[in-house]
Write a protein that holds these residues in place. Structure first.
Motif, PDB file in Angstrom:
ATOM      1  N   UNK A 178       0.866  -1.180   0.000  1.00  0.00           N
ATOM      2  CA  UNK A 178       0.000   0.000   0.000  1.00  0.00           C
ATOM      3  C   UNK A 178       0.902   1.228   0.000  1.00  0.00           C
ATOM      4  N   UNK A 179       0.436   2.361  -0.521  1.00  0.00           N
ATOM      5  CA  UNK A 179      -0.817   2.569  -1.218  1.00  0.00           C
ATOM      6  C   UNK A 179      -0.796   1.888  -2.592  1.00  0.00           C
ATOM      7  N   UNK A 180      -1.960   1.849  -3.211  1.00  0.00           N
ATOM      8  CA  UNK A 180      -2.127   1.131  -4.458  1.00  0.00           C
ATOM      9  C   UNK A 180      -2.912   2.025  -5.402  1.00  0.00           C
ATOM     10  N   UNK A 181      -2.591   1.999  -6.708  1.00  0.00           N
ATOM     11  CA  UNK A 181      -3.387   2.814  -7.624  1.00  0.00           C
ATOM     12  C   UNK A 181      -4.648   2.034  -7.978  1.00  0.00           C
ATOM     13  N   UNK A 182      -5.638   2.758  -8.491  1.00  0.00           N
ATOM     14  CA  UNK A 182      -6.907   2.133  -8.867  1.00  0.00           C
ATOM     15  C   UNK A 182      -6.638   1.010  -9.855  1.00  0.00           C
ATOM     16  N   UNK A 183      -5.741   1.312 -10.824  1.00  0.00           N
ATOM     17  CA  UNK A 183      -5.433   0.321 -11.862  1.00  0.00           C
ATOM     18  C   UNK A 183      -4.813  -0.932 -11.235  1.00  0.00           C
ATOM     19  N   UNK A 184      -3.844  -0.726 -10.359  1.00  0.00           N
ATOM     20  CA  UNK A 184      -3.177  -1.868  -9.729  1.00  0.00           C
ATOM     21  C   UNK A 184      -4.159  -2.706  -8.909  1.00  0.00           C
ATOM     22  N   UNK A 185      -5.065  -1.999  -8.229  1.00  0.00           N
ATOM     23  CA  UNK A 185      -6.031  -2.723  -7.404  1.00  0.00           C
ATOM     24  C   UNK A 185      -6.978  -3.552  -8.275  1.00  0.00           C
ATOM     25  N   UNK A 186      -7.383  -2.971  -9.420  1.00  0.00           N
ATOM     26  CA  UNK A 186      -8.289  -3.685 -10.325  1.00  0.00           C
ATOM     27  C   UNK A 186      -7.641  -4.995 -10.770  1.00  0.00           C
ATOM     28  N   UNK A 187      -6.341  -4.930 -11.103  1.00  0.00           N
ATOM     29  CA  UNK A 187      -5.632  -6.140 -11.537  1.00  0.00           C
ATOM     30  C   UNK A 187      -5.646  -7.169 -10.411  1.00  0.00           C
ATOM     31  N   UNK A 188      -5.351  -6.713  -9.201  1.00  0.00           N
ATOM     32  CA  UNK A 188      -5.292  -7.641  -8.066  1.00  0.00           C
ATOM     33  C   UNK A 188      -6.648  -8.280  -7.796  1.00  0.00           C
ATOM     34  N   UNK A 189      -7.721  -7.492  -7.974  1.00  0.00           N
ATOM     35  CA  UNK A 189      -9.055  -8.014  -7.671  1.00  0.00           C
ATOM     36  C   UNK A 189      -9.662  -8.748  -8.862  1.00  0.00           C
ATOM     37  N   UNK A 190      -8.909  -8.674  -9.986  1.00  0.00           N
ATOM     38  CA  UNK A 190      -9.367  -9.340 -11.197  1.00  0.00           C
ATOM     39  C   UNK A 190     -10.698  -8.770 -11.693  1.00  0.00           C
ATOM     40  N   UNK A 191     -10.821  -7.454 -11.660  1.00  0.00           N
ATOM     41  CA  UNK A 191     -12.030  -6.809 -12.184  1.00  0.00           C
ATOM     42  C   UNK A 191     -11.618  -5.747 -13.200  1.00  0.00           C
ATOM     43  N   UNK A 192     -12.579  -5.275 -13.980  1.00  0.00           N
ATOM     44  CA  UNK A 192     -12.249  -4.229 -14.957  1.00  0.00           C
ATOM     45  C   UNK A 192     -12.074  -2.910 -14.221  1.00  0.00           C
ATOM     46  N   UNK A 193     -11.137  -2.119 -14.705  1.00  0.00           N
ATOM     47  CA  UNK A 193     -10.873  -0.834 -14.049  1.00  0.00           C
ATOM     48  C   UNK A 193     -12.143   0.010 -13.980  1.00  0.00           C
ATOM     49  N   UNK A 194     -12.905   0.006 -15.069  1.00  0.00           N
ATOM     50  CA  UNK A 194     -14.128   0.813 -15.092  1.00  0.00           C
ATOM     51  C   UNK A 194     -15.126   0.375 -14.033  1.00  0.00           C
ATOM     52  N   UNK A 195     -15.235  -0.941 -13.865  1.00  0.00           N
ATOM     53  CA  UNK A 195     -16.154  -1.446 -12.843  1.00  0.00           C
ATOM     54  C   UNK A 195     -15.717  -0.981 -11.463  1.00  0.00           C
ATOM     55  N   UNK A 196     -14.406  -1.002 -11.275  1.00  0.00           N
ATOM     56  CA  UNK A 196     -13.881  -0.581  -9.976  1.00  0.00           C
ATOM     57  C   UNK A 196     -14.169   0.905  -9.749  1.00  0.00           C
ATOM     58  N   UNK A 197     -13.974   1.697 -10.800  1.00  0.00           N
ATOM     59  CA  UNK A 197     -14.228   3.136 -10.665  1.00  0.00           C
ATOM     60  C   UNK A 197     -15.705   3.381 -10.338  1.00  0.00           C
ATOM     61  N   UNK A 198     -16.583   2.611 -10.972  1.00  0.00           N
ATOM     62  CA  UNK A 198     -18.015   2.756 -10.694  1.00  0.00           C
ATOM     63  C   UNK A 198     -18.308   2.427  -9.226  1.00  0.00           C
ATOM     64  N   UNK A 199     -17.679   1.362  -8.783  1.00  0.00           N
ATOM     65  CA  UNK A 199     -17.855   0.965  -7.391  1.00  0.00           C
ATOM     66  C   UNK A 199     -17.396   2.068  -6.441  1.00  0.00           C
TER      67      UNK A 199
ATOM     68  N   UNK B 289     -14.408   9.733  -5.862  1.00  0.00           N
ATOM     69  CA  UNK B 289     -14.206  10.025  -7.282  1.00  0.00           C
ATOM     70  C   UNK B 289     -12.730   9.807  -7.584  1.00  0.00           C
ATOM     71  N   UNK B 290     -12.425   8.754  -8.307  1.00  0.00           N
ATOM     72  CA  UNK B 290     -11.007   8.472  -8.527  1.00  0.00           C
ATOM     73  C   UNK B 290     -10.725   8.218  -9.997  1.00  0.00           C
ATOM     74  N   UNK B 291      -9.529   8.597 -10.396  1.00  0.00           N
ATOM     75  CA  UNK B 291      -9.091   8.302 -11.759  1.00  0.00           C
ATOM     76  C   UNK B 291      -8.255   7.024 -11.716  1.00  0.00           C
ATOM     77  N   UNK B 292      -7.914   6.521 -12.920  1.00  0.00           N
ATOM     78  CA  UNK B 292      -7.196   5.240 -13.005  1.00  0.00           C
ATOM     79  C   UNK B 292      -5.915   5.219 -12.183  1.00  0.00           C
ATOM     80  N   UNK B 293      -5.161   6.335 -12.266  1.00  0.00           N
ATOM     81  CA  UNK B 293      -3.847   6.324 -11.623  1.00  0.00           C
ATOM     82  C   UNK B 293      -3.860   6.842 -10.191  1.00  0.00           C
ATOM     83  N   UNK B 294      -5.034   7.189  -9.713  1.00  0.00           N
ATOM     84  CA  UNK B 294      -5.089   7.729  -8.353  1.00  0.00           C
ATOM     85  C   UNK B 294      -4.684   6.673  -7.326  1.00  0.00           C
ATOM     86  N   UNK B 295      -3.929   7.134  -6.327  1.00  0.00           N
ATOM     87  CA  UNK B 295      -3.485   6.199  -5.302  1.00  0.00           C
ATOM     88  C   UNK B 295      -4.566   6.088  -4.230  1.00  0.00           C
TER      89      UNK B 295
END
Ligand code: GDP
Length: 705
Positions: free
Chosen positions: A129-150, A157-163
């Motif tokens: 930690x910390x982890x970017x949104x993109x990195x977390x999506x990979x770890x959780x095996x979900x699409x980045x967009x789905x994660x952002x929606x969540x 409100x987070x962007x892909x590279x936000x920590x």
């Protein structure tokens, strides 16, 4: 006849601390170890203690007793390996290795165990930690967009590279049926190998590490030289002392280590990198000069670090000095000396004649006694870099201070991004040595690079491990660089208070004159609310300097300037460290602004955006217009009608509108870097060659809430 606490303690064979505790239990007032006790008191205490001594084998030794017991401790802490007799076995085996430690990765994540009943599906997942949104999506095996929606559902409100911070990551993890646990960072992992599981019996007293601080010219260097000359050289007849950045002196059968770089800037720079190497600060105050601005800075820096202060009133050989006045000034700064009814130890010294130095060393040892400084020499070493350099013959070398354990030739260590197999070790007398124990300063060679002062080092089991750590260190640095610095700012103050992250708002306040400073401090103190206490960690007269910014960095403080400027190097540092500095001209504005920030009602604030910079080469007198500065633009652009400030010797001397801008004889709207121009201000005529003119615009920044 009266006798001082520390002398009586010595006579009774106990420490001053124990004697003070005894006095307290008998309801006898004694401020500190320099307090005088009258005959009656001495008799009572002596009788009390003698009675006790018989039945307990002296309470004093009680510390030694438990030494036999620590074997029981491992039962409580199953992780701790029994320590083999350190001297009997080769060093590497004598210490717990990483493999011996329970591997964090193999442990099932705690939350899974705890929540087995309710949420049996939670899968354990460990990550840095910390982890970017993109990195977390990979770890959780979900699409980045789905994660952002969540995240949006969670009002983040987070962007892909936000920590994302730990709390958020754990929360999101649960949503996706993961029990996420933070992997220990490198420092923690290293500390884990070196876990502080020293049993009381393994610990031995270590020498105090001392830094001298105080105002310029009050005699810090002279005192350090005098101590070295009389103490170190005497030890080794004919020996040449080597400057390695620190030295040790013997006082009776005890030792003191002095760091050779005096001053609070070096002290706080080291703290900024996470290390407090100093146990005791000796505050040097010249008797003829008294408390000066840097004396105050030094006091505040030491206090912010929680390091005790011993005062050395220097230059007492000079005529017409007023010691009572100096002590009164110290009292005003919270350092009440023992003869004034306080607890601060103060000694009169002269670096010129050497008078009082023995007593000063004694007093340092007394203060050290109260601190009960201990370390375990029989373990892998860890410590901190005091100084470093690149030498021609030996390559990178560093003077390190061993803080725990024993450092030996051949040891492998990690230090910052670098590692080392210790090739040679030189002590403060230039002698090659084979090992260095707690509180010993030693210059080592064999490093793969030059580490910064303040960087910590840890001995690890082998070179493979060291390389692995260096690699991870770089990776962590990259990650940290990506996440924004965590310093408090006026804009996010309210949020941080609401999140419970801040209970105390640290402020550093600088003003142009003492009068307004005091008025300002009083108004600021009144802003303390139920949720947050206002704490002034430093205040002073003069422009905001590097030392202020460094103190703000290590104390997570806001810097407030009233009718003052910011030195340019301080400004650079503040930008790099993301320290919030706000300048004001009206007291009411300061308090109103901070109050609004505390209440989350902050109006947009004014931010200066740099546009360009020019240097004055020549001054022209132009009839009707007055003085015009013939300049060369060094960077960016200079604009007519924009704001400008004049900087001389790193200090701002004027700010106002640039009313005239000329290229040769013609009026110009803007002039670009590399070009010459004439610059005139409406009301400022005292412009001089070599002055720097900075052009800027003022932007209104909305608060981020
Ligand atoms: P620093 O800036 O605090 O390191 O101060 P220095 O050690 O460089 O001393 C500044 C000046 O004060 C030098 O000229 C010293 O010779 C002088 N000085 C230092 N200690 C004493 C002292 O005890 N007595 C007298 N008379 N002068 C001293």
């Amino acid at each position: 006849m009266s006798i001082r606490v520390h002398t009586l303690a010595k006579q009774l064979g106990i420490t001053s601390k124990e004697l003070l505790a005894k006095l307290k239990s008998l309801n006898i007032k004694a401020a500190g170890h320099m307090s005088a006790l009258d005959d009656g008191t001495v008799q009572i205490v002596s009788a009390e203690l003698k009675g006790k001594t018989k039945d307990s084998g002296a309470k004093v030794k009680s510390k030694a007793k438990p030494k036999a017991e620590p074997k029981a401790k491992p039962k409580v802490k199953p992780k701790a390996k029994p320590r083999p007799a350190p001297k009997a076995k080769p060093k590497v085996q004598a210490k717990p290795t990483i493999e011996e430690q329970p591997q964090v990765k193999e442990e099932p994540a705690q939350p899974t165990q705890e929540t087995v009943g309710e949420e049996p599906k939670l899968k354990p997942l460990q990550t840095k930690m910390p982890l970017s949104v993109k990195e977390l999506a990979v770890k959780l095996n979900v699409k980045t967009n789905d994660l952002i929606k969540h995240l949006m559902k969670m009002k983040i409100m987070a962007t892909i590279n936000q920590m994302l911070d730990e709390d958020t990551v754990v929360k999101i993890g649960k949503e996706f049926d993961y029990a996420i646990e933070r992997l220990p960072d490198l420092e923690e992992e290293l500390l884990h190998i070196q876990k502080e599981d020293d049993a009381e019996g393994d610990l031995q007293h270590r020498a105090p590490v001392v830094t001298l601080m105080g105002h310029v010219d009050h005699g810090k260097t002279s005192l350090l030289d005098m101590i070295r000359k009389t103490r170190v050289a005497a030890r080794e007849a004919g020996g040449i002392t080597q400057h390695i950045g620190a030295y040790e002196v013997n006082v009776g059968n005890k030792k003191i280590t002095f760091l050779d770089t005096p001053g609070h800037e070096a002290f706080t720079a080291m703290r900024a990198r996470g290390a407090v190497a100093t146990d005791i600060v000796v505050l040097v105050v010249a008797a003829n000069d008294g408390v000066m601005p840097q004396t105050i800075e030094a006091i505040d820096h030491a206090k912010a670090a929680g390091v005790p202060i011993v005062v050395a009133i220097n230059k007492v050989d000079l005529p017409h000095i007023n010691l009572a006045k100096v002590k009164a000034q110290l009292g005003q700064r919270g350092l009440n000396t023992e003869d004034m009814g306080g607890k601060t130890i103060a000694v009169n010294v002269s670096a010129k004649s050497g008078a009082g130095i023995d007593e000063m060393l004694e007093m340092i040892l007394l203060e050290a006694e109260m601190l009960e400084l201990k370390a375990n020499p029989n373990r892998y070493a860890r410590g901190v870099v005091i100084e470093s350099k690149l030498s021609r013959g030996t390559g990178p070398t560093a003077t390190v201070l061993v803080q725990n354990g024993t450092l030996k030739i051949g040891d492998v260590l990690v230090c910052g991004d670098f590692c080392a197999k210790v090739k040679s070790m030189i002590n403060d007398q230039g002698k090659q040595i084979k090992q260095a124990g707690p509180s010993d300063p030693v210059e080592i060679s064999g490093l793969t690079g030059v580490p910064e002062a303040g960087e910590r080092f840890y001995v690890v089991e082998d070179e493979k491990k060291a390389r692995e750590f260096s690699f991870r260190r770089l990776e962590e640095k990259r990650l940290r660089g990506a996440s924004s610095a965590a310093h408090v700012s006026l804009e996010d103050l309210y949020q941080q208070i609401k999140d419970g992250k801040i209970k105390e708002l640290n402020l550093i306040v600088k003003a142009d004159v003492q009068g307004s400073l005091e008025a300002l401090l009083q108004s600021l103190q009144k802003l303390t609310t139920e949720d947050v206490t206002i704490k002034i960690i430093h205040s002073g007269v003069g422009n905001i300097n590097v030392s202020d910014v460094m103190l703000a960095t290590v104390s997570n403080a806001l810097v407030i300037g009233f009718h003052v400027g910011i030195q340019s190097n301080a400004k650079e540092l503040a930008e790099k460290e993301k320290v919030d500095i706000t300048l004001y001209n009206i007291i009411y504005e300061v308090t109103a602004n901070i109050k609004s920030a505390l209440e989350g009602m902050l109006e947009p604030h004014l931010k200066e955006n740099f546009l360009g910079k020019a240097q004055v080469r020549q001054i022209f007198k132009v009839t009707k217009v007055g003085n015009v500065a013939g300049c060369i633009v060094l960077a960016g652009k200079i604009f007519r009608n924009a704001q400008g400030k004049v900087i001389r010797n790193n200090e701002e001397v004027f700010r106002g509108k640039i009313t005239s801008l000329k290229r040769f004889k013609d009026d110009a709207k803007e002039v670009t870097a590399g070009q010459e121009c004439g610059i005139g201000f409406e009301r400022f005529k005292e412009i001089r060659p070599a002055d720097i003119i900075e052009c800027f615009e003022i932007e209104k920044v909305a608060r981020r809430l």
